[in-house]
Scaffold this motif. Structure first.
Motif: not given
Ligand code: FE2
Length: 367
Positions: A279, A324, A360, A363
């Motif tokens: 991240l 992630k 994130e 997204r």
């Protein structure tokens, strides 16, 4: 209270995955684990494959079903890849099982002693949150590789020169996500059933900012060597990342495993070289850093380059960074952590971190 159930340490974490052979490749070549044991068709194990990975004191086991009838298939359909079991090494398996089940733990497997040519290997299993379990095990009278059924991996399987350790030493903490309103129940489970204590200096009120979408409490056991933060989703401005996890995992489960290093700059540098995805926090985070944490030993430019987060409390500071999710589902991820006095979990980083996670989520269209 803790003495009634002496736990030596976390022995290993067992993951059920769709394709253990490929996952072993990932943990080996990305995270630098050594594959030290294998069970599968070649070792006369007919129903599942298992890979034992090790780095420092960290042991992971990756297991996959080999046949449609195997119970792991239902688990994989429900949860995808994830942590099935956190195993504790204990002095006395039978007494650990007896003690915890008499205090209300749900038994999954009564104590069993496997007697092989390599000695005796004893296990018992209880349930914790979701479909996650705790195994109690003892291998004091066992000389084989990891556990019965496992053998050293065929040396022809991997090129020993490709994977190199990245400096990961031990498991610092393992975080569980539980359903809304259930956190205190599980804190109580670890206190009452497992003899853990709540770590009080992690004040959950402190992390209730406008970005915070979780409540968190920490329990610790095994003389402080085992730390389990427990999260539950809370009302936030946006959809909680904990709720997203529970949605995609299909219930409570292990959210992240924090792996400790003595040199986070070298470790994260190596992991990035190995194409591990972390991240990223906004640039502004590093502009505010000197003011927020004061002087640190590390080169701040390098810290910023690697996206490493820093937090300070009255005992010292700590550095951390989050990968992630390591699956397509936004579920399990890893933390790399180096402590320099601080015993906290980085609550000062939560806001910056939430912003990164929310980017994130946006997204993924799950905000
Ligand atoms: Fe953490």
């Amino acid at each position: 209270m803790t003495d009634s159930l002496p736990i030596r340490r976390i022995d290993h974490v067992r993951f059920v995955v769709g394709n253990a052979r490929q996952s072993a490749y990932f943990y080996r070549n990305c995270f630098g684990f050594d594959v030290v044991g294998y069970a599968g068709l070649e070792t006369k194990e007919r129903n599942e494959a298992g890979y034992v990975l090790r780095q420092g004191e960290i042991t992971f086991v990756l297991a996959s079903p080999l046949r449609a009838e195997h119970a792991y298939n239902a688990r994989l359909a429900a949860h995808g890849d994830g942590v099935m079991d956190i195993a504790f090494e204990v002095d006395d398996v039978a007494s650990a099982y007896e003690t915890t089940t008499s205090r209300g733990a749900v038994g999954v497997q009564e104590p069993v002693v496997a007697r092989t040519d390599e000695g005796e290997f004893e296990t018992a299993v209880i349930r914790t949150y979701g479909d996650t379990t705790h195994t109690f095990l003892n291998r004091d009278r066992y000389t084989g590789v990891f556990a019965p059924g496992y053998l050293p991996l065929d040396p022809g399987r991997y090129n020993p020169t490709t994977a190199r350790p990245v400096g990961l030493r031990f498991i610092d903490h393992i975080v569980g996500n539980v359903e809304e309103g259930k956190m205190d129940e599980w804190v109580e489970f670890y206190e009452r059933v497992m003899g853990f204590r709540q770590l009080v200096h992690f004040d959950d009120k402190d992390i209730s900012t406008e970005y915070t979408a979780l409540m968190s409490k920490v329990v610790q056991g095994g003389d402080g060597r085992i730390k389990f933060p427990l999260n539950e989703p809370a009302e936030g401005r946006r959809r909680s990342q904990i709720a997203e996890y529970i949605d995609f995992y299909g219930g409570p489960g292990v959210q992240h495993i924090a792996l400790a290093t003595d040199d986070i700059v070298a470790t994260v540098g190596a992991l990035r070289h190995n194409d591990c995805s972390f991240l990223r926090v906004p640039k502004a985070y590093y502009e505010l850093l000197p003011e927020r944490v004061g002087a640190i030993d590390e080169d701040t430019e390098r810290i910023a380059e690697l996206g490493i987060l820093v937090d300070r409390d009255d005992e010292g500071y700590m550095l951390q960074v989050f990968t992630k999710p390591v699956e397509d589902r936004p579920t399990l991820f890893f933390e790399i952590i180096q402590r320099k006095g601080s015993k906290s979990f980085g609550k000062g980083n939560f806001k910056a971190l939430f912003e990164a996670i929310e980017r994130e989520q946006a997204r993924r269209g799950t905000l």
